[in-house]
Design a protein around this motif. Structure first.
Motif, mmCIF file in Angstrom:
data_model
loop_
_atom_site.group_PDB
_atom_site.id
_atom_site.type_symbol
_atom_site.label_atom_id
_atom_site.label_comp_id
_atom_site.label_asym_id
_atom_site.label_seq_id
_atom_site.Cartn_x
_atom_site.Cartn_y
_atom_site.Cartn_z
ATOM 1 N N PRO A 57 0.823 -1.085 -0.115
ATOM 2 C CA PRO A 57 -0.054 -0.059 -0.222
ATOM 3 C C PRO A 57 1.031 1.162 -0.067
ATOM 4 C CG PRO A 57 -1.015 -1.609 1.521
ATOM 5 C CD PRO A 57 0.494 -2.085 1.202
ATOM 6 N N SER A 58 0.431 2.231 -0.730
ATOM 7 C CA SER A 58 1.267 3.580 -0.953
ATOM 8 C C SER A 58 1.385 4.245 0.442
ATOM 9 C CB SER A 58 0.418 4.421 -1.773
ATOM 10 O OG SER A 58 0.206 3.784 -3.109
ATOM 11 N N ASP A 59 0.455 3.929 1.275
ATOM 12 C CA ASP A 59 0.631 4.699 2.612
ATOM 13 C C ASP A 59 1.690 4.238 3.695
ATOM 14 O OD1 ASP A 59 -0.792 2.546 3.194
ATOM 15 O OD2 ASP A 59 -2.265 3.823 4.349
ATOM 16 N N LEU A 60 2.059 2.825 3.106
ATOM 17 C CA LEU A 60 3.135 2.210 4.188
ATOM 18 C C LEU A 60 4.466 2.709 4.144
ATOM 19 C CD1 LEU A 60 3.741 -1.407 4.612
ATOM 20 C CD2 LEU A 60 5.658 -0.210 3.796
ATOM 21 N N ASP A 61 4.997 2.933 5.196
ATOM 22 C CA ASP A 61 6.421 3.626 5.185
ATOM 23 C C ASP A 61 7.664 2.622 4.800
ATOM 24 O OD1 ASP A 61 8.965 5.193 5.613
ATOM 25 O OD2 ASP A 61 8.258 5.433 7.855
ATOM 26 N N PRO A 62 8.229 2.938 3.680
ATOM 27 C CA PRO A 62 9.172 1.892 3.214
ATOM 28 C C PRO A 62 10.397 1.877 3.990
ATOM 29 C CG PRO A 62 9.504 3.931 1.675
ATOM 30 C CD PRO A 62 8.011 3.943 2.483
ATOM 31 N N GLN A 63 10.857 3.120 4.630
ATOM 32 C CA GLN A 63 11.937 3.017 5.642
ATOM 33 C C GLN A 63 11.468 2.080 6.955
ATOM 34 O OE1 GLN A 63 14.945 4.158 5.275
ATOM 35 N NE2 GLN A 63 15.641 3.559 7.431
ATOM 36 N N ALA A 64 10.467 2.259 7.544
ATOM 37 C CA ALA A 64 9.908 1.516 8.382
ATOM 38 C C ALA A 64 10.114 0.076 8.010
ATOM 39 C CB ALA A 64 8.644 1.812 9.034
ATOM 40 N N LEU A 65 9.714 -0.511 7.088
ATOM 41 C CA LEU A 65 9.897 -1.790 6.688
ATOM 42 C C LEU A 65 11.389 -2.234 6.459
ATOM 43 C CD1 LEU A 65 8.886 -4.580 5.703
ATOM 44 C CD2 LEU A 65 8.747 -3.426 3.193
ATOM 45 N N ALA A 85 3.059 5.211 -10.613
ATOM 46 C CA ALA A 85 3.094 5.448 -9.264
ATOM 47 C C ALA A 85 4.163 4.756 -8.369
ATOM 48 C CB ALA A 85 1.723 5.468 -8.444
ATOM 49 N N VAL A 86 4.925 5.498 -7.448
ATOM 50 C CA VAL A 86 6.112 5.048 -6.741
ATOM 51 C C VAL A 86 5.521 4.472 -5.529
ATOM 52 C CG1 VAL A 86 8.162 5.552 -5.190
ATOM 53 C CG2 VAL A 86 7.792 6.795 -7.684
ATOM 54 N N ARG A 87 5.681 3.128 -5.194
ATOM 55 C CA ARG A 87 5.014 2.288 -4.255
ATOM 56 C C ARG A 87 6.220 1.426 -3.479
ATOM 57 N NH1 ARG A 87 0.120 -0.915 -6.743
ATOM 58 N NH2 ARG A 87 0.092 -1.681 -4.525
ATOM 59 N N PRO A 88 5.835 1.249 -2.266
ATOM 60 C CA PRO A 88 6.620 0.429 -1.594
ATOM 61 C C PRO A 88 6.647 -0.927 -1.940
ATOM 62 C CG PRO A 88 5.301 1.610 0.138
ATOM 63 C CD PRO A 88 5.000 1.912 -1.369
ATOM 64 N N VAL A 89 7.862 -1.669 -2.041
ATOM 65 C CA VAL A 89 7.731 -3.037 -2.399
ATOM 66 C C VAL A 89 8.630 -4.078 -1.695
ATOM 67 C CG1 VAL A 89 7.842 -2.303 -5.137
ATOM 68 C CG2 VAL A 89 9.790 -2.819 -3.968
ATOM 69 N N LEU A 90 8.362 -5.236 -1.726
ATOM 70 C CA LEU A 90 9.167 -6.443 -1.149
ATOM 71 C C LEU A 90 9.123 -7.543 -2.053
ATOM 72 C CD1 LEU A 90 10.047 -7.513 1.871
ATOM 73 C CD2 LEU A 90 7.906 -8.777 2.028
ATOM 74 N N GLY A 97 12.290 -1.729 -0.848
ATOM 75 C CA GLY A 97 12.585 -0.323 -1.071
ATOM 76 C C GLY A 97 11.095 0.421 -1.789
ATOM 77 N N THR A 98 11.351 1.007 -3.051
ATOM 78 C CA THR A 98 10.303 1.431 -3.937
ATOM 79 C C THR A 98 10.360 1.243 -5.088
ATOM 80 O OG1 THR A 98 11.262 3.797 -3.807
ATOM 81 C CG2 THR A 98 9.689 3.300 -2.057
ATOM 82 N N ALA A 99 9.410 1.331 -5.936
ATOM 83 C CA ALA A 99 9.490 0.844 -7.496
ATOM 84 C C ALA A 99 8.201 1.439 -7.963
ATOM 85 C CB ALA A 99 9.715 -0.449 -7.926
#
Length: 267
Positions: free
Chosen positions: A25-33, A97-102, A89-91
């Protein structure tokens, strides 16, 4: 989505052991992950930063993690863990749209080198330790002032120990055996310098006599005060407890794969 270690476990389980990629989800903080994965696997390697891929990235450094994104990765950091690469990170998604990824990908584990025969003097045990742990990061503490440390301690130190500290930095093998960044001295009156320890309060030491430090034997001072000597050097001792299931202090019963958890904060 609330980010916890349990959340990370669920996400990784959804990707499966064979690997895969998911946009979060876009509102997830990638740095927190990233920080949650840091606490689990240690210091990551940066593969992509601000859309630019590290030119040294190849299959041995996590390139398989970038395949799902083609040229859409914005920032990707990676960890080697056993037979997996784990990245986050993000992609950019299909809409741009730039979104967090795993992302998870299969990792070819370096062929484990058999424990050398006793008396085999040609083994570079630090290099073997690098291979056993799948270490791919650059040296973490290449500029340690060993002359100052040794002057303060009043003794030279084993060369393989110094290489281990320079290579791996602050952290623990299998997130279990803590590598001291310089020897602890509180057992010095017993002739021991402590180079590592575990949460079970075992102290991993050298019998620091007046001889050549590269010939100091390893001594394990157990939590009940018993001393168990081993006629080997520091890096050899670590290699053996990681891989030899018959070693009296083996970790091979608990971990099928081996890694070094670096405690440094990632940038």
């Amino acid at each position: 989505m609330e980010l916890t270690q349990a959340t990370v476990n669920d996400l990784l389980a959804q990707l499966g052991p064979g690997g895969g990629c998911t946009y979060l989800p876009s509102d997830l903080d990638p740095q927190a992950l990233t920080e949650l994965l840091d606490s689990r696997y240690g210091l990551p390697r940066t593969l992509v930063l601000d859309g630019f891929t590290d030119p040294t990235v190849d299959e041995s450094r996590g390139a398989a993690l970038l395949a799902p994104f083609e040229d859409r990765a914005v920032t990707i950091r990676a960890w080697a863990y056993g037979n997996q690469w784990v990245g986050t990170g993000t992609a950019r998604d299909a809409e741009g749209a730039v979104r967090p990824v795993l992302v998870v990908a299969h990792r070819e584990v370096p062929e484990p080198l058999a424990v050398a025969r006793d008396g085999d003097g040609d083994v570079d045990w630090v290099e073997r330790l690098i291979r056993i742990t799948g270490w791919t990061l650059p040296a973490q503490r290449p500029d340690v002032d060993w002359a100052e440390v040794e002057s303060r301690l009043g003794t030279a130190l084993p060369s393989d120990y110094k290489r281990m500290v320079e290579t791996f930095g602050s952290g623990a093998f299998d997130a279990w055996l803590d590598l001291n960044q310089e020897p602890w001295t509180y057992l010095r009156e017993d002739g021991l310098l402590i180079w590592a320890g575990t949460e079970h309060e075992d102290s991993y030491c050298w019998r620091a006599d007046a001889g050549d430090p590269d010939r100091w034997p390893v001594v394990v001072r157990s939590f009940d005060g018993e001393d168990v000597p081993f006629d080997c050097q520091t890096a050899e001792f670590v290699c053996r407890i990681l891989t030899d299931p018959h070693h009296p202090f083996t970790m091979a019963h608990y971990f099928d794969t081996h890694w070094f958890m670096n405690y440094a904060e990632s940038g």
